[in-house]
Design a protein around this motif. Structure first.
Motif, PDB file in Angstrom:
ATOM      1  N   SER A  74       0.854  -1.182   0.000  1.00 31.88           N
ATOM      2  CA  SER A  74       0.000   0.000   0.000  1.00 31.88           C
ATOM      3  C   SER A  74       0.897   1.240   0.000  1.00 31.88           C
ATOM      4  O   SER A  74       1.607   1.499   0.971  1.00 31.88           O
ATOM      5  N   LEU A  75       0.866   1.943  -1.096  1.00 27.55           N
ATOM      6  CA  LEU A  75       1.676   3.159  -1.222  1.00 27.55           C
ATOM      7  C   LEU A  75       0.870   4.350  -0.723  1.00 27.55           C
ATOM      8  O   LEU A  75      -0.280   4.519  -1.123  1.00 27.55           O
ATOM      9  N   PRO A  76       1.457   5.170   0.140  1.00 24.27           N
ATOM     10  CA  PRO A  76       0.702   6.259   0.747  1.00 24.27           C
ATOM     11  C   PRO A  76       0.414   7.421  -0.204  1.00 24.27           C
ATOM     12  O   PRO A  76       1.196   7.691  -1.122  1.00 24.27           O
ATOM     13  N   ASN A  77      -0.712   8.087   0.036  1.00 27.43           N
ATOM     14  CA  ASN A  77      -0.980   9.341  -0.667  1.00 27.43           C
ATOM     15  C   ASN A  77       0.120  10.301  -0.243  1.00 27.43           C
ATOM     16  O   ASN A  77       0.525  10.303   0.917  1.00 27.43           O
ATOM     17  N   GLY A  78       0.625  11.060  -1.156  1.00 29.87           N
ATOM     18  CA  GLY A  78       1.742  11.947  -0.866  1.00 29.87           C
ATOM     19  C   GLY A  78       3.035  11.450  -1.487  1.00 29.87           C
ATOM     20  O   GLY A  78       3.983  12.201  -1.658  1.00 29.87           O
TER      21      GLY A  78
END
Length: 115
Positions: free
Chosen positions: A61-65
């Motif tokens: 899961s790649l973070p927003n930002g």
């Protein structure tokens, strides 16, 4: 701080603390038992070869930002089956997902469809 956990073949999980903005080049390269990665919301860059040869990763899961994924960042992650790229991603380096032979699904930002 390159190669922090390079070749740690018994490392199975990692939680990167909030406040960290960059996963350095080669940080987890060769950690082939790594299956669980929790990335902080503050992350903006994943360096080149950061997760190379982490064959145990099936999804991440790649973070927003997150704005930058380095070259070869997930090379040879043969267990990786799905990746969701947040809308914030601006740059993906060459061969970032090279030899991810089981990668069946890539969800890319909706903003890319109008480019």
């Amino acid at each position: 701080m390159k190669k922090m956990f390079y070749g740690c073949t018994k490392l199975s999980s990692i939680t990167v603390p909030e406040g960290i903005t960059t996963i350095p080049n080669y940080a987890f390269s060769g950690a082939n038992k790594l299956t669980s990665i929790i990335l902080p919301s503050t992350l903006t860059k994943i360096g080149s070869y950061a997760f190379e040869d982490c064959i145990g990763i099936s999804n991440i899961s790649l973070p927003n930002g997150l704005t930058n994924i380095g070259s070869y960042a997930f090379e040879d992650c043969t267990g990786l089956t799905e990746i969701v790229l947040p809308d914030s991603v601006e740059t993906i380096g060459g061969y970032a997902f090279r030899y991810c032979s089981n990668l069946a699904s890539i969800n890319y930002p909706t903003s890319w469809s109008s480019a």
